[in-house]
Write a protein that holds these residues in place. Structure first.
Motif, PDB file in Angstrom:
ATOM      1  N   ASN B  99     -62.227  -3.220  48.563  1.00 40.13           N
ATOM      2  CA  ASN B  99     -61.359  -2.310  49.304  1.00 40.13           C
ATOM      3  C   ASN B  99     -62.086  -1.053  49.747  1.00 40.13           C
ATOM      4  O   ASN B  99     -61.949  -0.604  50.877  1.00 40.13           O
ATOM      5  CB  ASN B  99     -60.179  -1.893  48.419  1.00 40.13           C
ATOM      6  N   ALA B 137     -50.212   0.247  42.951  1.00 33.89           N
ATOM      7  CA  ALA B 137     -50.239   1.639  43.386  1.00 33.89           C
ATOM      8  C   ALA B 137     -51.637   2.006  43.881  1.00 33.89           C
ATOM      9  O   ALA B 137     -51.792   2.667  44.913  1.00 33.89           O
ATOM     10  CB  ALA B 137     -49.819   2.564  42.255  1.00 33.89           C
ATOM     11  N   ASN B 139     -53.890  -0.095  45.029  1.00 33.17           N
ATOM     12  CA  ASN B 139     -54.145  -0.847  46.251  1.00 33.17           C
ATOM     13  C   ASN B 139     -53.413  -0.280  47.462  1.00 33.17           C
ATOM     14  O   ASN B 139     -53.960  -0.244  48.560  1.00 33.17           O
ATOM     15  CB  ASN B 139     -53.728  -2.303  46.048  1.00 33.17           C
ATOM     16  N   THR B 140     -52.152   0.126  47.262  1.00 35.93           N
ATOM     17  CA  THR B 140     -51.385   0.609  48.412  1.00 35.93           C
ATOM     18  C   THR B 140     -51.718   2.054  48.749  1.00 35.93           C
ATOM     19  O   THR B 140     -51.258   2.567  49.748  1.00 35.93           O
ATOM     20  CB  THR B 140     -49.869   0.510  48.161  1.00 35.93           C
ATOM     21  N   SER B 141     -52.534   2.714  47.904  1.00 33.70           N
ATOM     22  CA  SER B 141     -52.882   4.094  48.221  1.00 33.70           C
ATOM     23  C   SER B 141     -54.123   4.159  49.098  1.00 33.70           C
ATOM     24  O   SER B 141     -54.568   5.238  49.442  1.00 33.70           O
ATOM     25  CB  SER B 141     -53.102   4.891  46.939  1.00 33.70           C
ATOM     26  N   SER B 142     -54.655   2.993  49.470  1.00 30.97           N
ATOM     27  CA  SER B 142     -55.820   2.926  50.355  1.00 30.97           C
ATOM     28  C   SER B 142     -57.014   3.655  49.758  1.00 30.97           C
ATOM     29  O   SER B 142     -57.104   4.875  49.807  1.00 30.97           O
ATOM     30  CB  SER B 142     -55.508   3.531  51.717  1.00 30.97           C
ATOM     31  N   GLN B 144     -60.086   2.964  50.690  1.00 31.57           N
ATOM     32  CA  GLN B 144     -61.181   2.717  51.624  1.00 31.57           C
ATOM     33  C   GLN B 144     -61.993   3.999  51.858  1.00 31.57           C
ATOM     34  O   GLN B 144     -61.431   5.057  52.139  1.00 31.57           O
ATOM     35  CB  GLN B 144     -60.600   2.235  52.945  1.00 31.57           C
ATOM     36  N   PRO B 147     -62.670   4.761  57.155  1.00 31.10           N
ATOM     37  CA  PRO B 147     -61.601   4.098  57.904  1.00 31.10           C
ATOM     38  C   PRO B 147     -62.135   3.433  59.171  1.00 31.10           C
ATOM     39  O   PRO B 147     -62.020   3.976  60.271  1.00 31.10           O
ATOM     40  CB  PRO B 147     -60.633   5.244  58.232  1.00 31.10           C
ATOM     41  N   ALA B 169     -60.321  12.058  56.113  1.00 28.97           N
ATOM     42  CA  ALA B 169     -59.640  10.856  55.625  1.00 28.97           C
ATOM     43  C   ALA B 169     -60.003  10.581  54.168  1.00 28.97           C
ATOM     44  O   ALA B 169     -59.172  10.133  53.380  1.00 28.97           O
ATOM     45  CB  ALA B 169     -59.991   9.652  56.488  1.00 28.97           C
ATOM     46  N   ALA B 172     -57.948  12.912  52.041  1.00 25.46           N
ATOM     47  CA  ALA B 172     -56.546  12.469  52.032  1.00 25.46           C
ATOM     48  C   ALA B 172     -56.381  11.203  51.187  1.00 25.46           C
ATOM     49  O   ALA B 172     -55.396  11.045  50.469  1.00 25.46           O
ATOM     50  CB  ALA B 172     -56.057  12.233  53.456  1.00 25.46           C
ATOM     51  N   THR B 173     -57.375  10.309  51.286  1.00 24.64           N
ATOM     52  CA  THR B 173     -57.327   9.080  50.493  1.00 24.64           C
ATOM     53  C   THR B 173     -57.373   9.382  49.001  1.00 24.64           C
ATOM     54  O   THR B 173     -56.647   8.781  48.208  1.00 24.64           O
ATOM     55  CB  THR B 173     -58.505   8.164  50.880  1.00 24.64           C
ATOM     56  N   SER B 176     -54.014  10.586  47.966  1.00 23.49           N
ATOM     57  CA  SER B 176     -53.000   9.539  47.876  1.00 23.49           C
ATOM     58  C   SER B 176     -53.252   8.644  46.663  1.00 23.49           C
ATOM     59  O   SER B 176     -52.312   8.201  46.005  1.00 23.49           O
ATOM     60  CB  SER B 176     -52.927   8.729  49.172  1.00 23.49           C
ATOM     61  N   GLY B 180     -50.710   8.129  43.676  1.00 20.91           N
ATOM     62  CA  GLY B 180     -50.229   6.790  43.337  1.00 20.91           C
ATOM     63  C   GLY B 180     -50.400   6.488  41.862  1.00 20.91           C
ATOM     64  O   GLY B 180     -49.484   5.986  41.202  1.00 20.91           O
TER      65      GLY B 180
END
Lengths: 180, 207
Positions: B99, B137, B139-142, B144, B147, B169, B172-173, B176, B180
């Protein structure tokens, strides 16, 4: 910085190949019968795909209906003054609302924002940062939980949506600081 | 939660469609979405088979176990109740690495493998465990690092500097992901979400 897209693409490819080629080579030297092992693992692929169909249908149908109803446009138009003061155009609000529901649709919206406002505009950069820091939560939940036939997801969706919301808030604040 | 979201989307779409005159479009979308969901699942089969095969080699060669030992401290923090050396730790770690580098094609099959490994520790099949929720949580918080999709679109749109978004980004990731993980940890302690595996069906009505 301009070399970064090429660099990141090259790095991605290198890591992709490291996984794909490196693992079997390592296995071979560890005495694993690599072909037999691969086929054994791969057999499960179809089974998993079939298992997630009901979960995907459930999610994608209601998401599709909601998008077709133009409900998102309606929601995106709410509170225009607050959104404007945060530097959010209606398209970016649409993107934020679409993001947890559909990866393809939100990429499409990013494309539209770039076309409308320009690739170096504030809105395009903000949208790009939002795309990069959030995930298609409902799709991931459907696929991952579908694979193990879990329908009672407890607080997984809550946690995922909280993460998305935090990512969006962070993106808005950081972009105001960096690009505004 | 999914019950409410699902029903709200279902009923809400029709109500909005009536108000906005989009009833025909909504009706058409139902069949289209159902068909495309099926195609999407089948389309995953090839990639899924490929990476599940590679994962099996990684497992048989001891690579997963070695990797698991390497990142054990982090995983112990995130998943304190998974026994040391359990295969779920390895497959989750491989999913996270895939990911981070944006290898979505590889990350999904590895994540599914991780969910299956986590399910071996599940005493109540069909209900998510705390570990599954935490993994979701994350995985869905990205997580990466770069981007790639957004950069490609910006570059394609003629941006003079498409990579300006990388650093923002990334921050921010991180925010998040921390949110999460924290949310999953706190929610797992809430009474209505408590994992009452011994009590069986009692809390299922609430979920």
């Amino acid at each position: 910085m301009n070399g970064l897209p090429e660099f990141s693409a090259a790095a991605s490819n290198a890591i992709f190949l490291a996984f794909l080629v490196g693992i079997p080579v390592y296995g071979f030297f560890k005495g694993v019968k690599v072909y037999e092992s691969f086929v054994e693992g791969a057999k499960e692929g179809f089974e998993v795909a079939v298992r997630i169909i009901p979960y995907l249908v459930a999610i994608l149908v209601v998401v599709g209906m909601f998008r077709a109803s133009k409900g998102l446009d309606l929601l995106a138009g709410l509170f225009p003054d607050i959104m404007h003061s945060l530097g959010l155009s209606p398209e970016v609000v649409s993107l934020i609302l679409t993001r947890p529901l559909s990866g393809g649709a939100s990429l499409g919206l990013l494309g539209e924002i770039i076309a409308k406002h320009g690739a170096d505009s504030y809105q395009a950069r903000l949208a790009g940062v939002i795309m990069g820091s959030t995930e298609t939560t409902l799709y991931v939940v459907a696929v991952y939980f579908g694979a193990v036939s879990v329908a009672r997801t407890r607080y997984a969706v809550h946690a995922g949506l909280i993460a998305d919301a935090a990512g969006v808030c962070a993106a808005i604040i950081i972009c105001l600081a960096f690009f505004a | 939660m999914l019950n409410i979201i699902w029903l709200a989307l279902l009923v809400g779409s029709v109500a909005i469609a009536v108000a906005t005159g989009q009833v025909r479009e909504v009706v058409v979308s139902v069949t289209e979405s159902a068909v495309s969901a099926f195609k999407l699942a089948l389309g995953l089969t090839g990639i899924m088979a490929l990476w599940l095969g590679i994962m099996k080699i990684a497992e048989d060669s001891g690579l997963v176990a070695a990797f698991t030992r390497m990142i054990a401290p982090l995983m112990r923090f995130l998943f304190p109740r998974i026994p040391d050396g359990h295969p779920a730790l390895g497959s989750m770690a491989m999913n996270m690495v895939a990911n981070m580098f944006g290898l979505n094609n590889a990350a999904t099959p590895m994540g599914i493998k991780a969910m299956e490994d986590l399910d071996t520790l599940n005493s109540r099949k069909g209900t998510a465990t705390d570990e599954m929720c935490m993994f979701l949580a994350i995985n869905t918080s990205s997580i990466q690092l770069i981007p790639a999709g957004a950069i490609a679109l910006l570059a394609g749109g003629g941006s003079a500097d498409p990579t300006v978004i990388v650093f923002p980004a990334l921050i921010a990731t991180c925010v998040s992901t921390v949110a999460g993980v924290t949310a999953a940890r706190l929610l797992s302690r809430m009474r209505r979400f408590r994992d009452n595996s011994e009590k069986g069906g009692k809390d299922e009505r609430l979920a």
